[in-house]
Design an enzyme around this catalytic site. Structure first.
Site, PDB file in Angstrom:
ATOM      1  CG  LEU A 206      -1.901  -1.100   1.429  1.00 32.99           C
ATOM      2  CD1 LEU A 206      -2.479  -1.047   2.839  1.00 32.99           C
ATOM      3  CD2 LEU A 206      -3.017  -0.996   0.389  1.00 32.99           C
ATOM      4  CG  HIS A 207       2.509   3.289  -3.147  1.00 29.30           C
ATOM      5  ND1 HIS A 207       2.068   2.197  -3.865  1.00 29.30           N
ATOM      6  CD2 HIS A 207       2.699   4.283  -4.060  1.00 29.30           C
ATOM      7  CE1 HIS A 207       2.006   2.510  -5.138  1.00 29.30           C
ATOM      8  NE2 HIS A 207       2.369   3.762  -5.292  1.00 29.30           N
ATOM      9  NE  ARG A 208      -1.778   3.596  -7.138  1.00 29.02           N
ATOM     10  CZ  ARG A 208      -1.045   4.266  -8.029  1.00 29.02           C
ATOM     11  NH1 ARG A 208      -1.000   5.590  -7.964  1.00 29.02           N
ATOM     12  NH2 ARG A 208      -0.375   3.648  -8.977  1.00 29.02           N
TER      13      ARG A 208
END
Length: 352
Positions: A206-208
């Site tokens: 997850l990074h957005r």
């Protein structure tokens, strides 16, 4: 001898320039130079990939750093223009993907009348709240040559008025990278470090901003995946870590680790039962590997991974239901590990 600039800035870019650089350096007619804009600069987000791919240190470093979108774009534009004006101008500027440096360097290059080729051109999510979508649109509006990974990208460019003779579907460069590193990936067996067995765990990334910048949104995702009856390996992006620190307690099935290099990460992915992610590139790699992928997004700029491949778009609310129905899909045309060869052929035509 022709000089080519290969622009990179963040970890997805390093994966894309690696096979192309390694192929170009064996050509007698050109000098490929790596221009690192510096968006990702920590070892695990940058140098680890150069080490994995046996790339030389960047020939030019622009020092973009971790700033706002405007500051990062502006600083990169200034630095790249200065590089091109003070040293020998390249005969072709190759920008890849959709990060801020892709946009910045294409603008600077065109302002001083340099030809620009966009690798991974034509991808569209049709969601302008994504900064990457703005970068894609602007870059494609001023580029001269367009190397696309799939037919939908060709169709997007045609609809936007790009002349057909400027578009060439070359396939997916990320698959070249995987094929180039396949032997090392298969020998890594990184999952054993976590005491796990093949196909008995999940990989989560997850990074957005939409998923990780608001604590409540990230907490909802973590709560849902915590109900899955399989261990989850979660390499934590620096951006995600800032929000994750505030979530207590974390689910017991979640095993956190720092960001991983390409070889170790792809070893985890290729041996997993399935992947849950909000990444762009992972949608492609899992499609090639026929591994189910569940993408935590409303849209994707890579729809071929859904229509043909193993990817499905999901939300935090329906993740538990969706993972009951995985799919493996098929491999899209020209995702065959030979994209670099087709690009080199195209470059020769351009420069001649």
């Amino acid at each position: 001898m022709k000089t080519l600039h290969l622009i990179c800035a963040a970890r997805p870019n390093f994966m894309k320039i690696a096979p192309l650089y390694r192929a170009l350096k064996n050509e007698a007619w050109c000098i490929p130079e790596i221009v690192h804009a510096g968006q990702h600069y920590e070892y695990k987000m940058s140098q680890a990939f150069f080490d994995d791919f046996r790339l030389p240190p960047a020939h030019h470093y622009l020092g973009g750093g971790s700033k706002t979108h405007a500051e990062q774009t502006a600083q990169t534009m200034i630095a790249y223009e200065k590089l091109c004006l003070e040293k020998r101008k390249p005969d072709l500027v190759v920008v890849v993907g959709d990060v801020n440096a892709t946009l910045a360097c294409s603008i600077s290059a065109k302002k001083i009348h340099l030809p620009v080729a966009h690798l991974e051109a034509g991808l569209r999510s049709f969601d302008r709240t994504m900064p990457e979508e703005i970068n894609r649109l602007v870059t494609d509006s001023i580029s001269d040559y367009f190397w696309t990974p799939s037919k939908d990208a060709d169709d997007n460019l045609k609809r936007e008025g790009v002349p057909l003779d400027r578009i060439r579907m070359v396939g997916n460069i990320m698959i070249d990278t995987y094929c180039m590193m396949k032997e090392k990936i298969e020998s890594s067996e990184k999952y054993k470090i976590f005491g796990l067995k093949k196909k008995e765990y999940i990989v989560l990334t997850l990074h957005r901003p939409v998923n990780v910048d608001v604590k409540e949104k990230l907490e909802g995702i973590i709560h849902k995946v915590g109900q899955i009856d399989l261990p989850i390996i979660f390499p934590v992006h620096p951006r995600t870590y800032k929000s994750l620190k505030a979530i207590h307690p974390l689910p017991q099935n979640l095993a956190l680790c720092p960001p991983l290099g390409y070889i170790d990460f792809m070893s985890l992915v290729s041996n997993s039962a399935y992947v849950i992610s909000d990444s762009g590139g992972i949608q492609e790699e899992t499609t090639y590997l026929s591994i189910p992928c569940f993408t935590l997004r409303d849209t994707t700029e890579r729809p071929v991974t859904v229509t043909v491949g193993s990817n499905q778009l999901i939300s935090a609310n329906n993740v538990l239901e969706k993972i009951k129905h995985p799919k493996t899909g098929a491999i899209p045309p020209l995702w065959d590990g030979k994209t670099s060869e087709r690009i080199i052929s195209s470059i020769k035509e351009i420069l001649e």
